[in-house]
Motif scaffolding. Structure first.
Motif, PDB file in Angstrom:
ATOM      1  N   GLY A   8      34.862  52.388   8.228  1.00 51.64           N
ATOM      2  CA  GLY A   8      34.782  51.222   8.982  1.00 51.64           C
ATOM      3  C   GLY A   8      36.071  50.282   9.359  1.00 51.64           C
ATOM      4  N   ALA A   9      37.289  50.785   8.992  1.00 53.08           N
ATOM      5  CA  ALA A   9      38.308  49.984   9.003  1.00 53.08           C
ATOM      6  C   ALA A   9      38.381  49.986  10.636  1.00 53.08           C
ATOM      7  N   ARG A  10      39.083  48.999  10.969  1.00 57.15           N
ATOM      8  CA  ARG A  10      39.392  48.603  12.627  1.00 57.15           C
ATOM      9  C   ARG A  10      40.330  49.549  12.868  1.00 57.15           C
ATOM     10  N   PRO A  11      39.927  50.455  14.093  1.00 56.92           N
ATOM     11  CA  PRO A  11      40.965  51.444  14.414  1.00 56.92           C
ATOM     12  C   PRO A  11      42.316  50.947  15.308  1.00 56.92           C
ATOM     13  N   PRO A  12      43.315  51.583  15.182  1.00 57.60           N
ATOM     14  CA  PRO A  12      44.634  51.198  15.775  1.00 57.60           C
ATOM     15  C   PRO A  12      44.524  51.514  17.291  1.00 57.60           C
TER      16      PRO A  12
ATOM     17  N   LEU B 113      41.008  67.511  11.638  1.00 60.58           N
ATOM     18  CA  LEU B 113      39.985  66.627  11.268  1.00 60.58           C
ATOM     19  C   LEU B 113      40.375  65.294  12.180  1.00 60.58           C
ATOM     20  N   LEU B 114      41.685  65.008  12.256  1.00 59.62           N
ATOM     21  CA  LEU B 114      41.958  63.944  13.307  1.00 59.62           C
ATOM     22  C   LEU B 114      41.302  63.977  14.598  1.00 59.62           C
ATOM     23  N   VAL B 115      41.630  65.215  15.144  1.00 59.18           N
ATOM     24  CA  VAL B 115      41.271  65.715  16.526  1.00 59.18           C
ATOM     25  C   VAL B 115      39.672  65.574  16.398  1.00 59.18           C
ATOM     26  N   GLU B 116      38.808  65.989  15.494  1.00 61.98           N
ATOM     27  CA  GLU B 116      37.414  65.956  15.405  1.00 61.98           C
ATOM     28  C   GLU B 116      36.675  64.603  15.390  1.00 61.98           C
ATOM     29  N   LYS B 117      37.550  63.712  14.424  1.00 61.52           N
ATOM     30  CA  LYS B 117      36.670  62.651  14.145  1.00 61.52           C
ATOM     31  C   LYS B 117      37.461  61.327  14.454  1.00 61.52           C
ATOM     32  N   SER B 118      38.653  61.320  14.850  1.00 58.14           N
ATOM     33  CA  SER B 118      39.269  59.978  15.013  1.00 58.14           C
ATOM     34  C   SER B 118      38.586  59.121  16.108  1.00 58.14           C
ATOM     35  N   PRO B 119      38.266  57.880  15.682  1.00 54.97           N
ATOM     36  CA  PRO B 119      37.725  56.887  16.973  1.00 54.97           C
ATOM     37  C   PRO B 119      38.890  56.109  17.361  1.00 54.97           C
ATOM     38  N   ALA B 120      40.162  56.510  17.149  1.00 52.11           N
ATOM     39  CA  ALA B 120      41.340  55.888  18.002  1.00 52.11           C
ATOM     40  C   ALA B 120      42.068  57.086  18.670  1.00 52.11           C
ATOM     41  N   PRO B 121      42.706  56.890  19.399  1.00 50.77           N
ATOM     42  CA  PRO B 121      43.496  57.504  20.513  1.00 50.77           C
ATOM     43  C   PRO B 121      44.534  58.150  19.571  1.00 50.77           C
ATOM     44  N   TYR B 122      45.013  59.478  19.798  1.00 52.91           N
ATOM     45  CA  TYR B 122      45.822  60.138  18.890  1.00 52.91           C
ATOM     46  C   TYR B 122      46.877  61.064  19.484  1.00 52.91           C
ATOM     47  N   ILE B 123      48.023  61.300  18.737  1.00 52.00           N
ATOM     48  CA  ILE B 123      48.857  62.569  19.419  1.00 52.00           C
ATOM     49  C   ILE B 123      49.049  63.218  17.792  1.00 52.00           C
TER      50      ILE B 123
END
Length: 209
Positions: free
Chosen positions: A152-156, A175-185
């Protein structure tokens, strides 16, 4: 013979664009400068096949930088490569807690990596306006960030997760690609590293300016 720095860079990018075309690789206009910068930095065209951009990654990253958002870095090598002079023009700065005394003590107490504790410190102290997380070296830092977001931490605004290694790196990036609630590279697989992280950040800073 090309000797002027700007002309060398311009010609390098032209060659990179041709190589991408020959490989049948295409990227959205907004992410292409970042792809070219990574290839230019590493000299490895094959990296383009494993670079993955969330659809909102570049736009959110630029917005965060223009808003003066600070950047968390997992290690000092990433910090040293970021163009902090240009970043400061946007009102931002870098934050790295890997050598923080509290982080060192907590890592020793719990028997875990300092990278994990560094991320936890950054998450717990978002008053520092940290809005972009850059992880270029430590896979455990990326895992800690993913777990914090799951709790539940606030996504960057943006996560640049490109740690290198044979233990955990590929799994945590997937896992980042699968679950991240924040945009990612990210860069899938075992490859990655501080140099690639820095190339992505500096390209974003240049776009933001």
């Amino acid at each position: 013979m090309i000797l002027k720095p700007q002309e060398i860079e311009k010609e390098s990018f032209r060659i990179i664009e041709n190589l991408l075309s020959k490989e049948g690789l295409s990227f959205p206009e907004e992410s292409l400068p970042l792809v070219k910068r990574v290839i230019h930095t590493t000299g490895d065209i094959s990296l383009a096949k494993d670079l993955v951009f969330h659809p909102l990654a570049v736009s959110r990253g630029i917005k965060a930088l223009k808003s003066g958002g600070h950047i968390f870095c997992d290690v000092k090598m990433v910090v040293s490569g970021i163009n902090q002079k240009e970043l400061s023009r946007l009102g931002g700065k870098v934050c790295c807690y890997i050598d923080d005394e509290e982080v060192i003590k907590e890592a020793q107490r719990r028997g875990i990596t300092r990278a994990i504790c560094s991320v936890e410190k950054a998450i717990s102290d978002r008053s520092k306006n940290i809005d972009i997380f850059v992880i270029g070296n430590a896979p455990t830092a990326l895992l800690a960030l993913i777990k914090a977001l799951e709790k539940g931490a606030r996504p960057p605004s943006l996560i640049i997760g490109v740690p290198v290694g044979f233990v955990g790196a590929a799994e945590y990036k997937a896992l980042l690609v699968e679950k991240s609630p924040a945009p990612y590279i990210t860069l899938l697989g075992t490859r990655g590293g501080s140099t690639i992280a820095v190339a992505l950040v500096n390209a974003l800073i240049k776009l933001a300016l």
